[in-house]
Every structure is written in structure tokens, then in C-alpha cells.
Motif scaffolding. Structure first.
Motif, PDB file in Angstrom:
ATOM      1  N   VAL A 109      76.042  13.649  66.673  1.00  0.00           N
ATOM      2  CA  VAL A 109      75.407  14.266  67.835  1.00  0.00           C
ATOM      3  C   VAL A 109      76.036  15.642  68.018  1.00  0.00           C
ATOM      4  O   VAL A 109      77.263  15.785  67.961  1.00  0.00           O
ATOM      5  CB  VAL A 109      75.633  13.431  69.112  1.00  0.00           C
ATOM      6  CG1 VAL A 109      74.927  14.076  70.308  1.00  0.00           C
ATOM      7  CG2 VAL A 109      75.177  12.008  68.925  1.00  0.00           C
ATOM      8  N   LEU A 110      75.192  16.639  68.266  1.00  0.00           N
ATOM      9  CA  LEU A 110      75.657  17.996  68.534  1.00  0.00           C
ATOM     10  C   LEU A 110      75.401  18.309  69.999  1.00  0.00           C
ATOM     11  O   LEU A 110      74.331  17.982  70.522  1.00  0.00           O
ATOM     12  CB  LEU A 110      74.912  18.996  67.652  1.00  0.00           C
ATOM     13  CG  LEU A 110      74.822  18.661  66.158  1.00  0.00           C
ATOM     14  CD1 LEU A 110      73.900  19.634  65.444  1.00  0.00           C
ATOM     15  CD2 LEU A 110      76.208  18.653  65.521  1.00  0.00           C
ATOM     16  N   ALA A 111      76.355  18.939  70.651  1.00  0.00           N
ATOM     17  CA  ALA A 111      76.213  19.221  72.082  1.00  0.00           C
ATOM     18  C   ALA A 111      76.813  20.573  72.432  1.00  0.00           C
ATOM     19  O   ALA A 111      77.982  20.838  72.135  1.00  0.00           O
ATOM     20  CB  ALA A 111      76.883  18.131  72.908  1.00  0.00           C
ATOM     21  N   ALA A 112      76.014  21.431  73.060  1.00  0.00           N
ATOM     22  CA  ALA A 112      76.519  22.698  73.590  1.00  0.00           C
ATOM     23  C   ALA A 112      77.194  22.418  74.933  1.00  0.00           C
ATOM     24  O   ALA A 112      76.650  21.697  75.768  1.00  0.00           O
ATOM     25  CB  ALA A 112      75.379  23.689  73.763  1.00  0.00           C
ATOM     26  N   SER A 132      83.775  27.286  76.321  1.00  0.00           N
ATOM     27  CA  SER A 132      82.384  27.269  75.891  1.00  0.00           C
ATOM     28  C   SER A 132      82.358  27.004  74.396  1.00  0.00           C
ATOM     29  O   SER A 132      83.155  27.577  73.651  1.00  0.00           O
ATOM     30  CB  SER A 132      81.705  28.613  76.202  1.00  0.00           C
ATOM     31  OG  SER A 132      80.337  28.580  75.872  1.00  0.00           O
ATOM     32  N   GLY A 133      81.465  26.115  73.955  1.00  0.00           N
ATOM     33  CA  GLY A 133      81.445  25.820  72.526  1.00  0.00           C
ATOM     34  C   GLY A 133      80.421  24.783  72.173  1.00  0.00           C
ATOM     35  O   GLY A 133      79.477  24.507  72.928  1.00  0.00           O
ATOM     36  N   VAL A 134      80.605  24.197  71.007  1.00  0.00           N
ATOM     37  CA  VAL A 134      79.734  23.123  70.543  1.00  0.00           C
ATOM     38  C   VAL A 134      80.594  21.943  70.099  1.00  0.00           C
ATOM     39  O   VAL A 134      81.598  22.120  69.421  1.00  0.00           O
ATOM     40  CB  VAL A 134      78.804  23.597  69.401  1.00  0.00           C
ATOM     41  CG1 VAL A 134      79.591  24.041  68.172  1.00  0.00           C
ATOM     42  CG2 VAL A 134      77.803  22.517  69.035  1.00  0.00           C
ATOM     43  N   GLY A 135      80.209  20.771  70.555  1.00  0.00           N
ATOM     44  CA  GLY A 135      80.904  19.546  70.171  1.00  0.00           C
ATOM     45  C   GLY A 135      80.101  18.794  69.129  1.00  0.00           C
ATOM     46  O   GLY A 135      78.871  18.766  69.175  1.00  0.00           O
ATOM     47  N   VAL A 136      80.819  18.186  68.182  1.00  0.00           N
ATOM     48  CA  VAL A 136      80.198  17.342  67.163  1.00  0.00           C
ATOM     49  C   VAL A 136      80.802  15.950  67.323  1.00  0.00           C
ATOM     50  O   VAL A 136      82.027  15.790  67.277  1.00  0.00           O
ATOM     51  CB  VAL A 136      80.449  17.884  65.748  1.00  0.00           C
ATOM     52  CG1 VAL A 136      79.742  17.022  64.702  1.00  0.00           C
ATOM     53  CG2 VAL A 136      79.997  19.342  65.644  1.00  0.00           C
ATOM     54  N   PHE A 137      79.933  14.949  67.523  1.00  0.00           N
ATOM     55  CA  PHE A 137      80.389  13.599  67.855  1.00  0.00           C
ATOM     56  C   PHE A 137      79.743  12.579  66.920  1.00  0.00           C
ATOM     57  O   PHE A 137      78.622  12.778  66.431  1.00  0.00           O
ATOM     58  CB  PHE A 137      80.029  13.264  69.308  1.00  0.00           C
ATOM     59  CG  PHE A 137      80.491  14.287  70.302  1.00  0.00           C
ATOM     60  CD1 PHE A 137      81.779  14.258  70.807  1.00  0.00           C
ATOM     61  CD2 PHE A 137      79.645  15.313  70.709  1.00  0.00           C
ATOM     62  CE1 PHE A 137      82.216  15.222  71.717  1.00  0.00           C
ATOM     63  CE2 PHE A 137      80.058  16.272  71.616  1.00  0.00           C
ATOM     64  CZ  PHE A 137      81.351  16.226  72.114  1.00  0.00           C
ATOM     65  N   ASP A 138      80.447  11.490  66.691  1.00  0.00           N
ATOM     66  CA  ASP A 138      79.919  10.402  65.878  1.00  0.00           C
ATOM     67  C   ASP A 138      78.745   9.747  66.604  1.00  0.00           C
ATOM     68  O   ASP A 138      78.873   9.369  67.769  1.00  0.00           O
ATOM     69  CB  ASP A 138      81.025   9.379  65.600  1.00  0.00           C
ATOM     70  CG  ASP A 138      80.573   8.282  64.664  1.00  0.00           C
ATOM     71  OD1 ASP A 138      79.989   7.289  65.159  1.00  0.00           O
ATOM     72  OD2 ASP A 138      80.797   8.419  63.456  1.00  0.00           O
ATOM     73  N   LEU A 139      77.613   9.617  65.923  1.00  0.00           N
ATOM     74  CA  LEU A 139      76.418   9.092  66.563  1.00  0.00           C
ATOM     75  C   LEU A 139      76.569   7.628  66.953  1.00  0.00           C
ATOM     76  O   LEU A 139      76.009   7.197  67.966  1.00  0.00           O
ATOM     77  CB  LEU A 139      75.215   9.260  65.633  1.00  0.00           C
ATOM     78  CG  LEU A 139      73.854   8.765  66.121  1.00  0.00           C
ATOM     79  CD1 LEU A 139      73.460   9.438  67.433  1.00  0.00           C
ATOM     80  CD2 LEU A 139      72.789   9.008  65.061  1.00  0.00           C
ATOM     81  N   ALA A 140      77.317   6.867  66.197  1.00  0.00           N
ATOM     82  CA  ALA A 140      77.456   5.435  66.487  1.00  0.00           C
ATOM     83  C   ALA A 140      78.448   5.164  67.599  1.00  0.00           C
ATOM     84  O   ALA A 140      78.210   4.328  68.478  1.00  0.00           O
ATOM     85  CB  ALA A 140      77.874   4.692  65.226  1.00  0.00           C
ATOM     86  N   THR A 141      79.576   5.892  67.603  1.00  0.00           N
ATOM     87  CA  THR A 141      80.665   5.574  68.525  1.00  0.00           C
ATOM     88  C   THR A 141      80.879   6.606  69.619  1.00  0.00           C
ATOM     89  O   THR A 141      81.543   6.317  70.617  1.00  0.00           O
ATOM     90  CB  THR A 141      81.984   5.424  67.755  1.00  0.00           C
ATOM     91  OG1 THR A 141      82.353   6.709  67.210  1.00  0.00           O
ATOM     92  CG2 THR A 141      81.842   4.410  66.618  1.00  0.00           C
TER      93      THR A 141
END
Length: 343
Positions: A109-112, A132-141
Motif C-alpha cells: 500500500v502506498l500512502a501520501a 511530508s512524504g510517502v509511506g510504503v506498507f505491507d498490504l497483508a499486515t
């Protein structure tokens, strides 16, 4: 937006943040509805989730559910067809999560995100640099994979929306410093795209999508202008404005449909004076690979302050998250709820 925010706005954010930091996300599921064999989603979902205030929404094909960000809690949550809300990404900073995107192929998952709203309300320490930035997260967890700082020493950075290309390169708009940041798949800032036409004293680059032909389409909120960005990963990207038959007052979130048309959301949340525009969802189509486009559908939207749209196999769903409460302190007509409606 006035920097001298009334206490009611600060209270809204503090209460919303406290609800999340303290544990569970406040949410009351709606009763289950009778599912159709052809479409497992209702035309409209009114979701009770005090304090969430989603600005961004995306479709998660792995769950067959929506993901929404929270402008007040710094979270990402799963919204299922029965209206239930389940936290996925826990608060990782005192920030608003705005635009989100699901990269199902890479299970992420990508999130601004930005602390602009919190800074506006005087909730965060003003002596500290903006976040300010972008987060990258595991889609399952929901686990954090990367947090990429895009503030770059700017006074008021506001990462707003995010998209990705076939190689996993990430593109992030910033409505405050009028840029598009290019981030590698492993979370490294590659470059920042600037153009004089992006600049504004108000709200700038907003919704963004990657076209399968290899270019970006980006909507500038002020003035409702649409841009095509070719070779966005090259040293010299080429920026051209898409000629529209009629420009809306604003362009917020945008999404590409499988048939090639573009769905665009317009509102007056950030227009000078507010409540001087109209809430609308447009469909644009191009016959020359997005050098020009015409409006083929224009809907006045029944729920106030729509911000963006998620394309699903069952139709295009527009989110109205009650963001005006955060911006003005004025309660929405349906306090504690947000709405997802198929256009």
C-alpha cells in the motif's frame, strides 16, 4: 485556510488522534445488506467511523474491499461491503494520510502523508521541521516497509496523492510546493519534477495517475487544469497541458477507468471563500492520447465535499469524507460518518 484555526478544529484533530493512539479505531459497522450475485457492493455505503475523515480511497482486489486513509489519525483502514471498518496501518506519525494506492502485484500500500493539518491547528511543535512524504506498507499486515521523507526543507510541504508505474516507481504530488516527486521501488528519492505551470498561491498539483502508455496525468486543483507528463523518470521530463473542452473550478482526485476514460472529482474545499463552487464528478475522454480531452459525463454529487474515486470491478466509488470539519470546524451534515457512492 486560515492559520489562526478555531479551537473546534484543534479539538476535532486531538480527539480523533487520541482515539487511534489509545488503541482501537472508533467504528460502528452497518448492518449487512443482501448481496447481489452480480455486484457484491451496494450503490452507496454510509460508514460510521468517528474521527477517520478519509480524503483518499483505493480498491484492494486481494480483500475485495476498500482501503481508506485518515486525515486525522494517520492510519489506513479496510472498509468492507457491510460497512465494517478494520485498521490495517497503525499510526506511524502525527500526520494525515491523504491519497493512497494499492500495488497488488507487489503486495504493498502506498500512502501520501503530511502533518500540514496538525501544524495548521497548532497541535505539533512549530519549531520542528515539517513532515511530508510517502509511506510504503505491507498490504497483508500493514507493516511499515519504507517511509520516504519528501519535505526537502520546504516551509509548507503537503504530499497529497500517489501513483505507481509498471516497474513499481512511485510518483507523489505536493499541493504546497507544487511538485511531483519520483521515488524508486526501494524507497529512494530519484528526482523532483517542477514546472512553472504547476505553481499557484493556493492548492497545486493534486490527483495523479500513471497511464499504461507510460506517461502521467496530473490534475492541478486551482483552475481545474490537467497535465500530461512524458518520460517522468528521465532527467528531462516533458510536461504538456491537456486541452479541455471546459475546465472545472477545481480538480481533486482522478482515476483511470479500464475503458480509457478518466474520472475526475471537483469540489470547493480549497477554493477561495469556500462554498462558491459545486461538488461534481466528471468523466473525461481523449481521442489523441491525452493531448486534449472532452467531458462526456458531468454529475452533480449528492454527498458534500467528494475528494477522490476508486475504480472497482463493480463500478467507480467516490468518497466524501467530511474533510470540511477538519478544515473549518463546521460539523458535516452527517457527523461521524463518511460516504462511498457508486457514480
Amino acid at each position: 485556510m486560515d492559520a489562526s484555526a478555531p479551537a473546534s478544529r484543534r479539538t476535532l484533530l486531538r480527539l480523533a488522534t487520541a482515539a487511534t493512539m489509545g488503541g482501537a479505531l472508533a467504528a460502528t459497522p452497518l448492518p449487512a445488506f443482501a448481496k447481489s450475485a452480480s455486484c457484491p457492493l451496494p450503490r452507496s455505503l454510509s460508514v460510521t467511523a468517528p474521527g477517520v475523515y478519509p480524503e483518499g480511497v483505493a480498491w484492494d482486489p486481494t480483500r475485495k474491499a476498500f482501503l481508506v486513509g485518515s486525515s486525522a489519525q494517520g492510519t489506513v483502514s479496510v472498509v468492507r461491503a457491510d460497512g465494517s471498518v478494520t485498521p490495517l496501518v497503525a499510526p506511524f506519525a502525527q500526520v494525515s494520510v491523504l491519497g493512497i494506492a494499492v500495488d497488488a502485484r507487489r503486495r504493498r500500500v502506498l500512502a501520501a502523508y503530511t502533518d500540514y493539518f496538525f501544524r495548521l491547528m497548532g497541535i505539533v511543535d512549530p519549531t520542528q521541521p515539517p513532515v511530508s512524504g510517502v509511506g510504503v506498507f505491507d498490504l497483508a499486515t500493514g507493516a511499515v516497509l519504507h517511509l520516504v521523507d519528501l519535505a526537502d526543507g520546504q516551509a509548507e510541504p503537503r504530499a497529497n496523492d500517489v501513483t505507481f508505474d509498471g516497474d513499481g516507481t512511485v510518483y507523489v504530488t505536493d499541493t504546497g510546493v507544487d511538485t511531483i516527486s519520483v521515488v524508486s521501488r526501494d524507497g529512494q528519492l530519484l528526482q523532483v519534477i517542477r514546472d512553472d505551470r504547476f505553481r499557484t498561491d493556493g492548492t497545486g498539483p493534486n490527483g495523479i495517475v500513471h497511464h499504461p502508455a507510460g506517461f502521467l496525468l496530473m490534475g492541478k486543483y486551482d483552475g481545474g487544469r490537467l497535465f500530461r507528463v512524458d518520460r517522468p523518470r528521465s532527467a528531462r521530463p516533458k510536461v504538456g497541458e491537456v486541452r479541455l473542452d471546459r475546465a472545472p473550478a477545481s480538480l481533486d482526485g482522478i482515476a483511470l477507468r479500464p475503458g480509457g476514460s478518466l474520472v475526475a472529482v471537483s469540489n470547493d474545499l480549497s477554493l477561495p471563500g469556500g462554498r462558491q463552487g459545486r461538488d461534481a464528478v466528471l468523466e473525461l475522454r481523449s481521442t489523441d492520447c491525452w493531448r486534449s480531452a472532452r467531458t462526456v459525463r458531468d454529475q452533480t454529487w449528492p454527498f458534500e465535499d467528494p475528494t477522490t474515486v476508486a475504480v472497482t470491478p463493480y463500478g467507480d466509488y467516490v468518497v466524501s469524507g467530511g474533510l470540511r470539519e477538519i478544515l473549518t470546524g463546521v460539523p458535516s451534515s452527517t457527523p461521524g460518518q463518511f460516504h462511498l457512492r457508486r457514480r
